[in-house]
Scaffold this motif. Structure first.
Motif, PDB file in Angstrom:
ATOM      1  N   GLU A   1      12.499   5.168   0.201  1.00 37.37           N
ATOM      2  CA  GLU A   1      11.161   5.039  -0.406  1.00 37.37           C
ATOM      3  C   GLU A   1      10.162   4.355   0.536  1.00 37.37           C
ATOM      4  OE1 GLU A   1      13.954   4.623  -1.970  1.00 37.37           O
ATOM      5  OE2 GLU A   1      13.793   5.160  -4.097  1.00 37.37           O
ATOM      6  N   PHE A   2      10.675   3.555   1.460  1.00 39.75           N
ATOM      7  CA  PHE A   2       9.776   2.842   2.379  1.00 39.75           C
ATOM      8  C   PHE A   2       9.475   3.652   3.638  1.00 39.75           C
ATOM      9  CE2 PHE A   2      11.214  -1.660   0.822  1.00 39.75           C
ATOM     10  CZ  PHE A   2      10.459  -1.487  -0.327  1.00 39.75           C
ATOM     11  N   GLY A   3      10.301   4.671   3.928  1.00 39.27           N
ATOM     12  CA  GLY A   3      10.051   5.479   5.122  1.00 39.27           C
ATOM     13  C   GLY A   3      11.295   5.610   5.974  1.00 39.27           C
ATOM     14  N   THR A   4      11.077   5.776   7.258  1.00 42.74           N
ATOM     15  CA  THR A   4      12.189   6.019   8.179  1.00 42.74           C
ATOM     16  C   THR A   4      12.147   4.997   9.302  1.00 42.74           C
ATOM     17  OG1 THR A   4      10.793   7.376   9.577  1.00 42.74           O
ATOM     18  CG2 THR A   4      11.978   8.517   7.797  1.00 42.74           C
ATOM     19  N   MET A   5      13.184   5.021  10.105  1.00 43.00           N
ATOM     20  CA  MET A   5      13.200   4.143  11.269  1.00 43.00           C
ATOM     21  C   MET A   5      12.032   4.491  12.202  1.00 43.00           C
ATOM     22  SD  MET A   5      14.984   1.546  12.043  1.00 43.00           S
ATOM     23  CE  MET A   5      14.680   0.559  13.506  1.00 43.00           C
ATOM     24  N   ALA A   6      11.687   5.769  12.267  1.00 43.97           N
ATOM     25  CA  ALA A   6      10.543   6.167  13.124  1.00 43.97           C
ATOM     26  C   ALA A   6       9.246   5.544  12.584  1.00 43.97           C
ATOM     27  CB  ALA A   6      10.428   7.690  13.174  1.00 43.97           C
ATOM     28  N   ASP A   7       9.105   5.505  11.248  1.00 43.38           N
ATOM     29  CA  ASP A   7       7.919   4.849  10.666  1.00 43.38           C
ATOM     30  C   ASP A   7       7.894   3.371  11.040  1.00 43.38           C
ATOM     31  OD1 ASP A   7       7.084   7.173   9.321  1.00 43.38           O
ATOM     32  OD2 ASP A   7       8.347   6.706   7.574  1.00 43.38           O
TER      33      ASP A   7
ATOM     34  N   GLU B   1      -8.895   3.406  -9.819  1.00 42.42           N
ATOM     35  CA  GLU B   1      -7.645   3.561 -10.549  1.00 42.42           C
ATOM     36  C   GLU B   1      -6.485   2.952  -9.760  1.00 42.42           C
ATOM     37  OE1 GLU B   1      -5.267   6.907 -13.128  1.00 42.42           O
ATOM     38  OE2 GLU B   1      -6.489   7.560 -11.446  1.00 42.42           O
ATOM     39  N   HIS B   2      -5.616   2.238 -10.458  1.00 45.02           N
ATOM     40  CA  HIS B   2      -4.485   1.532  -9.849  1.00 45.02           C
ATOM     41  C   HIS B   2      -4.922   0.678  -8.651  1.00 45.02           C
ATOM     42  CE1 HIS B   2      -2.274   4.001 -12.531  1.00 45.02           C
ATOM     43  NE2 HIS B   2      -2.313   5.096 -11.784  1.00 45.02           N
ATOM     44  N   ALA B   3      -6.142   0.232  -8.699  1.00 44.90           N
ATOM     45  CA  ALA B   3      -6.693  -0.654  -7.665  1.00 44.90           C
ATOM     46  C   ALA B   3      -6.595  -0.050  -6.267  1.00 44.90           C
ATOM     47  CB  ALA B   3      -6.005  -2.026  -7.715  1.00 44.90           C
ATOM     48  N   GLY B   4      -6.542   1.283  -6.193  1.00 45.73           N
ATOM     49  CA  GLY B   4      -6.472   1.917  -4.875  1.00 45.73           C
ATOM     50  C   GLY B   4      -5.140   1.723  -4.182  1.00 45.73           C
ATOM     51  N   PHE B   5      -4.156   1.179  -4.903  1.00 43.18           N
ATOM     52  CA  PHE B   5      -2.835   0.937  -4.302  1.00 43.18           C
ATOM     53  C   PHE B   5      -2.037   2.230  -4.176  1.00 43.18           C
ATOM     54  CE2 PHE B   5       1.656   0.387  -5.728  1.00 43.18           C
ATOM     55  CZ  PHE B   5       2.186  -0.106  -4.545  1.00 43.18           C
ATOM     56  N   THR B   6      -2.146   3.084  -5.182  1.00 41.10           N
ATOM     57  CA  THR B   6      -1.348   4.308  -5.200  1.00 41.10           C
ATOM     58  C   THR B   6      -2.093   5.405  -5.958  1.00 41.10           C
ATOM     59  OG1 THR B   6       0.771   5.275  -5.880  1.00 41.10           O
ATOM     60  CG2 THR B   6      -0.149   3.639  -7.353  1.00 41.10           C
ATOM     61  N   GLU B   7      -1.724   6.642  -5.649  1.00 36.28           N
ATOM     62  CA  GLU B   7      -2.243   7.745  -6.459  1.00 36.28           C
ATOM     63  C   GLU B   7      -1.251   8.121  -7.545  1.00 36.28           C
ATOM     64  OE1 GLU B   7      -3.625  10.742  -3.759  1.00 36.28           O
ATOM     65  OE2 GLU B   7      -5.289   9.409  -3.181  1.00 36.28           O
TER      66      GLU B   7
ATOM     67  N   ASN C   1       0.856  -1.191   0.000  1.00 28.41           N
ATOM     68  CA  ASN C   1       0.000   0.000   0.000  1.00 28.41           C
ATOM     69  C   ASN C   1       0.891   1.240   0.000  1.00 28.41           C
ATOM     70  OD1 ASN C   1      -2.376   1.558   0.235  1.00 28.41           O
ATOM     71  ND2 ASN C   1      -2.118   1.679   2.463  1.00 28.41           N
ATOM     72  N   ASP C   2       0.653   2.121  -0.951  1.00 34.28           N
ATOM     73  CA  ASP C   2       1.490   3.315  -1.097  1.00 34.28           C
ATOM     74  C   ASP C   2       0.803   4.509  -0.428  1.00 34.28           C
ATOM     75  OD1 ASP C   2       3.201   5.304  -1.916  1.00 34.28           O
ATOM     76  OD2 ASP C   2       2.420   5.379  -3.978  1.00 34.28           O
ATOM     77  N   SER C   3       1.463   5.095   0.560  1.00 33.80           N
ATOM     78  CA  SER C   3       0.810   6.208   1.285  1.00 33.80           C
ATOM     79  C   SER C   3       1.172   7.571   0.708  1.00 33.80           C
ATOM     80  CB  SER C   3       1.204   6.174   2.765  1.00 33.80           C
ATOM     81  OG  SER C   3       2.559   6.577   2.920  1.00 33.80           O
ATOM     82  N   ASP C   4       2.247   7.665  -0.112  1.00 30.14           N
ATOM     83  CA  ASP C   4       2.701   9.006  -0.502  1.00 30.14           C
ATOM     84  C   ASP C   4       2.692   9.245  -2.015  1.00 30.14           C
ATOM     85  OD1 ASP C   4       4.822   7.479  -1.287  1.00 30.14           O
ATOM     86  OD2 ASP C   4       6.290   8.406   0.049  1.00 30.14           O
ATOM     87  N   GLY C   5       2.099   8.338  -2.763  1.00 32.01           N
ATOM     88  CA  GLY C   5       1.881   8.602  -4.181  1.00 32.01           C
ATOM     89  C   GLY C   5       3.105   8.487  -5.072  1.00 32.01           C
ATOM     90  N   ASP C   6       4.189   7.850  -4.573  1.00 35.53           N
ATOM     91  CA  ASP C   6       5.355   7.689  -5.468  1.00 35.53           C
ATOM     92  C   ASP C   6       5.294   6.378  -6.249  1.00 35.53           C
ATOM     93  OD1 ASP C   6       5.975   5.838  -3.561  1.00 35.53           O
ATOM     94  OD2 ASP C   6       7.947   6.654  -3.055  1.00 35.53           O
ATOM     95  N   GLY C   7       4.205   5.647  -6.081  1.00 34.87           N
ATOM     96  CA  GLY C   7       4.034   4.411  -6.846  1.00 34.87           C
ATOM     97  C   GLY C   7       4.660   3.192  -6.188  1.00 34.87           C
TER      98      GLY C   7
ATOM     99  N   PRO D   1       4.434   3.534   6.147  1.00 31.68           N
ATOM    100  CA  PRO D   1       3.190   4.175   6.597  1.00 31.68           C
ATOM    101  C   PRO D   1       1.956   3.556   5.914  1.00 31.68           C
ATOM    102  CG  PRO D   1       4.869   5.833   6.184  1.00 31.68           C
ATOM    103  CD  PRO D   1       5.430   4.526   5.693  1.00 31.68           C
ATOM    104  N   GLY D   2       2.129   3.083   4.695  1.00 35.78           N
ATOM    105  CA  GLY D   2       1.029   2.408   3.993  1.00 35.78           C
ATOM    106  C   GLY D   2       0.622   1.117   4.702  1.00 35.78           C
ATOM    107  N   ILE D   3       1.589   0.431   5.283  1.00 34.62           N
ATOM    108  CA  ILE D   3       1.257  -0.789   6.040  1.00 34.62           C
ATOM    109  C   ILE D   3       0.534  -0.403   7.326  1.00 34.62           C
ATOM    110  CG2 ILE D   3       2.144  -2.907   7.070  1.00 34.62           C
ATOM    111  CD1 ILE D   3       4.660  -2.601   5.289  1.00 34.62           C
ATOM    112  N   VAL D   4       1.032   0.663   7.963  1.00 37.07           N
ATOM    113  CA  VAL D   4       0.386   1.122   9.209  1.00 37.07           C
ATOM    114  C   VAL D   4      -1.096   1.425   8.950  1.00 37.07           C
ATOM    115  CG1 VAL D   4       0.345   2.967  10.943  1.00 37.07           C
ATOM    116  CG2 VAL D   4       2.541   1.966  10.225  1.00 37.07           C
TER     117      VAL D   4
END
Ligand code: GLC
Length: 590
Positions: free
Chosen positions: A77-83, A445-451, A23-29, A34-37
């Motif tokens: 691309e996946f996030g940070t250690m805090a994520d 669109e894109h099966a709701g996976f990404t914007e 699951n893509d939370s920030d639209g980079d494809g 965060p998308g998993i969260v």
């Protein structure tokens, strides 16, 4: 007691998350943490107990993250250690544990250890490379990888890499060859060197202290290579495998690794073991692994001579034989099995073992029945809970998987194939990308996976195969998975019961019992689109029976079957009944 000692990881249902496709939370494809969260409640609703997260570490992604540049950092691309910390907290809050991928047969060639290893060879006068700045100028990394002298035109032996080509690359700057059982960008660590092992244990300890609940261990039975590096049989698909699979010191390494790290925590682990037999599994389990992934059932459709290059028709009796032998030779011997049908390296399970066309829903449910009622810890690949299918590849430009791309390239170079048309059926059946396409959340669109633009194309069938529709439909594959997972929680017999195969020679029906104390589970799965009649063999005694779950609900086949057989007035009793295409039923007998 049956099933050996009780353990949380035997009772757990594991769900595999391939982060770039979840699951893509920030639209980079590209999917991200965060998308998993965002989907933590989704996982909780499904009822899974453990998440296995494919590699999220910093990596140039030559092999989708199995080429790690920094074991203690998250890929941007996946996030940070805090994520990541937020993720483990959200999962733990929902009583879901987290296991991480441990990739220590090799690193990326961009890992600091490899860069230093090259530099130190240069410093020692072995090559022309400049030595860079060093924290510890006395440290010597030369022996951290498998380097060999030799003529630049003549690799040290004939081993090949798993994705094609030689397993050796000549490093011009260093003036030596280095070994890589996978891509050139994945140099193999030298496990003979105790400093390497210490560094790995430190890293594992670091993640365990971060609170993880265990590891899935990548190609863990390849760690030990014989010092003499003998040539392998040149006719084999993976030349040299008889030397580096289950190598000379593997037992020692596995025992040391688990004793030094995992044994000090309440964890689970599962080793990915290419080419393993039950005998290997028993040894590795004695050495500290909890269970292993073997490859026997996912090789049934490989041709004996032509391997990957020819699809082989397999028979249900062979499939039953594999699982039955592993149960008898591992679980009956005090070990434990991992049950999986697919993962990120395999095609979609409904396309491979089921019927992704007319009987997609029923066959996906039947595969779920098997997966979740076999003796062993079940592993569900993301998307299988809605019956996702293989991707209809139309050109190589849609393929990212280096394994498929490598084989096709080699096939072209060798004159074996001329164009994509010659391999379309193989790419469609085998590409690892089949299971890596984005999870289909909606029909949008894109099966709701990404914007944004998804990194791998979304399967066009998301119009009808998607989570939103599946959750809204009580008869969907998704609800069936959820019900089966809940049943496992309610019935110890499903986890711990002894397994006994019924009807070993039946070519359509896979039936077995699971027995614990005075309870017996009877599982009957029709693995075909015919309508066979199940007859309970003599010797399965019971007084009462209850239909716990069935792919087609509670009604019996005869009432609704499309066959021209005379309807029987059989009640939902297990002695004898007709099955609809891909129907399964699970009875509790007492
Ligand atoms: C394992 C991984 C696979 C990867 C390979 C090399 O088989 O599951 O995805 O390509 O190891 O690390």
């Amino acid at each position: 007691m049956s099933g050996g000692e009780r353990a949380w990881w035997k009772e757990a249902v594991v769900y595999q998350i391939y982060p770039q496709s979840f699951n893509d939370s920030d639209g980079d494809g590209i999917g991200d943490i965060p998308g998993i969260v965002e989907k933590a409640d989704y996982l909780d609703d499904l009822g899974v107990d453990v998440v296995w997260l494919n590699p999220v570490y910093d990596s140039p992604h030559a092999d989708n993250g199995y080429d790690i540049r920094d074991y203690r950092a998250i890929l941007d691309e996946f996030g940070t250690m805090a994520d990541w910390e937020r993720l483990i907290e959200e999962l733990h809050d929902r009583d879901i544990r987290l296991i991480m991928d441990l990739v220590v047969n090799h690193t990326s060639d961009e890992h600091d250890w490899f860069l230093r290893s090259r530099e130190d060879h240069a410093r020692a006068g072995d090559g022309d490379l400049e030595s860079g700045d060093r924290d510890d100028p006395d440290a010597d990394y030369r022996d951290w990888y498998v380097w060999r002298d030799g003529d630049p035109d003549d690799p040290p032996n004939n081993w090949t890499g798993a994705f094609g080509g030689s397993a050796w690359t000549y490093d011009e700057d260093v003036g030596k060859w280095y070994l890589h059982l996978f891509l050139e960008k994945q140099p193999d660590l030298n496990w003979k060197n105790p400093e390497v092992r210490e560094a790995v244990y430190d890293m594992m300890e670091w993640w365990l202290e971060e609170g993880i609940d265990g590891f899935r261990m990548d190609v863990i039975n390849l760690l030990s290579k014989p010092q003499s590096l003998p040539d392998g049989d040149p006719d084999d698909e993976w030349v040299g495998h008889e030397h580096f699979i289950d190598g000379p010191r593997i037992d020692e390494y596995l025992t040391e690794l688990t004793e030094r790290t995992l044994d000090n925590y309440d964890t689970m682990n599962v080793g990915e073991c290419v080419g393993a037999t039950p005998e290997h599994a028993r040894r590795y389990i004695d050495g500290g692994l909890d269970m292993i992934f073997h490859f026997e059932h996912v090789r049934l459709d490989w041709d004996e001579e032509d391997g990957w290059w020819r699809l082989r028709d397999w028979d249900l009796t062979e499939f039953k034989e594999v699982f039955t032998r592993w149960d008898r030779e591992v679980a009956d011997e005090g070990g434990w099995n991992a049950t999986y049908l697919g993962n990120h390296d395999q095609p979609r399970i409904v396309s491979r073992f089921g019927d992704d066309d007319q009987h997609r829903v029923a066959s996906a449910k039947t595969l779920a029945t098997f997966l979740l009622t076999m003796r062993g810890t079940p592993y569900i690949m993301q998307g299988d809970e809605i019956g996702m299918t293989n991707y209809p590849f139309e050109s190589m430009s849609e393929v990212i998987d280096p394994q498929t791309a490598g084989r096709v390239r080699e096939g072209m170079a060798a004159g074996r194939i001329d164009s994509f048309d010659d391999v379309r059926h193989l790419v469609r059946a085998r590409s690892r990308d089949n299971a890596r396409t984005p999870v289909q959340w909606t029909d949008g669109e894109h099966a709701g996976f990404t914007e944004g633009d998804p990194w791998l194309p979304v399967n066009p069938d998301h119009a009808s195969v998607n989570v939103a529709d599946a959750r809204a439909d009580e008869d969907s594959v998704w609800h069936y998975y959820r019900d089966l997972i809940a049943l496992r929680d309610d019935h110890a017999v499903i986890v711990y019961g002894d397994y006994d195969l019924l009807l070993p020679d039946h070519r359509e029906i896979y039936a077995y019992t699971r027995t614990l104390d005075d309870e017996t589970l009877l599982v009957v799965c029709n693995f075909d689109d015919g309508t066979p009649t199940f007859e309970l063999p003599d010797g399965v005694a019971f007084e009462e029976s209850e239909l716990l779950i069935g792919t087609h609900g509670g009604e019996v086949a005869a009432a609704a079957t499309a066959t021209d057989r005379e309807p029987t007035d059989a009640p939902a009793a297990p002695e004898r009944f007709d099955l609809r295409p891909w129907e399964s039923r699970v009875y509790l007998l007492s």
